[in-house]
Design a protein around this motif. Structure first.
Motif: not given
Length: 260
Positions: A32, A34-38, A52
């Protein structure tokens, strides 16, 4: 040209995550940001790949859509029967399908069967879309030759998810057997060696998994009298031994009356 060694050198990152030649599972991780995306990260012998988890594996948004497939699906909806995929469009869709193929392989390795099912399902929709809208048959066959393989990966993911979440051996076997029949009954692509190879390989892979799970199921829970009769009936029908099949059906009917 001025070199920016400190910016471009990724050696510190590679040293922080050593490549494991004998334990491939350690070479894939889900992270994950820092901006929350995995993202999925894959350690290779000489570098790192990053995918992504959602949307296109490379994170691009063609024409503002999640994928070229979504973009062209929108155009097909707008223009209806007049919409036809040209060579460039088919090449884009084919290249995009390969990206999803790479990603669903990684999901399968991670035993994230739901996401593998999602991406294989997406690529099967791609095949159907090109079949409906391609201007040339060669583009249809270019993708359709891999249909047995994509189906195999989807069926195996469904069955293994059934085992992983529910320990449902019978359900997993049912999924695999249905998938096996679907692949065996696929429409031929004349003179296409890749299609024939992928279908034969997929049939063998599913049969091997069926045998493996069947053995595990018998260890976990020996089959009941009904299950034994149903299996014998299935084998009799496959071998076209209809007299034996009739006897077995009669035995199953008598068993039904006893249990009623």
């Amino acid at each position: 040209m001025k070199k920016h060694d400190s910016i471009n050198d990724i050696s510190p990152i590679l040293r922080g995550w050593e490549y494991e030649e004998e334990d491939s599972e350690k070479n894939i991780r889900r992270v994950r940001m820092p901006n929350g995306r995995e993202v999925l990260q894959v350690r290779l012998p000489l570098g790192i790949e990053q995918y992504e988890v959602h949307g296109r594996p490379d994170g691009l948004r063609p024409e503002g859509f999640d994928s070229w497939l979504d973009h062209y699906s929108h155009l097909a909806h707008v223009y209806g029967r007049e919409f036809v995929l040209d060579d460039e469009s088919c090449e884009r869709l084919h290249a995009e399908g390969i990206l999803f193929y790479y990603r669903y392989l990684r999901f399968f390795q991670l035993q994230d069967y739901r996401l593998c099912m999602r991406d294989t399902g997406r690529n099967l929709r791609l095949l159907e879309f090109v079949r409906c809208h391609a201007g040339k048959q060669e583009h249809v066959e270019m993708l359709d030759q891999y249909r047995p393989y994509i189906l195999r990966m989807q069926v195996m993911s469904k069955a293994l998810l059934q085992l992983k979440e529910r320990e449902d051996y019978r359900g997993a076997l049912r999924i695999l057997k249905n998938g096996l029949k679907e692949i065996e009954n696929l429409e031929e692509i004349p003179n296409n060696e890749i299609f024939e190879f992928e279908r034969n390989r997929s049939v063998q892979s599913l049969q091997d998994l069926i045998d493996q799970i069947d053995r595990q199921a018998q260890i976990q829970a020996p089959p009941s009298k009904r299950e034994k009769l149903e299996r014998e009936l299935e084998k009799a029908v496959e071998k076209e031994n209809y007299e034996r099949a009739a006897v077995l059906r009669d035995m199953l009917r008598r068993l039904d009356r006893k249990e009623a």
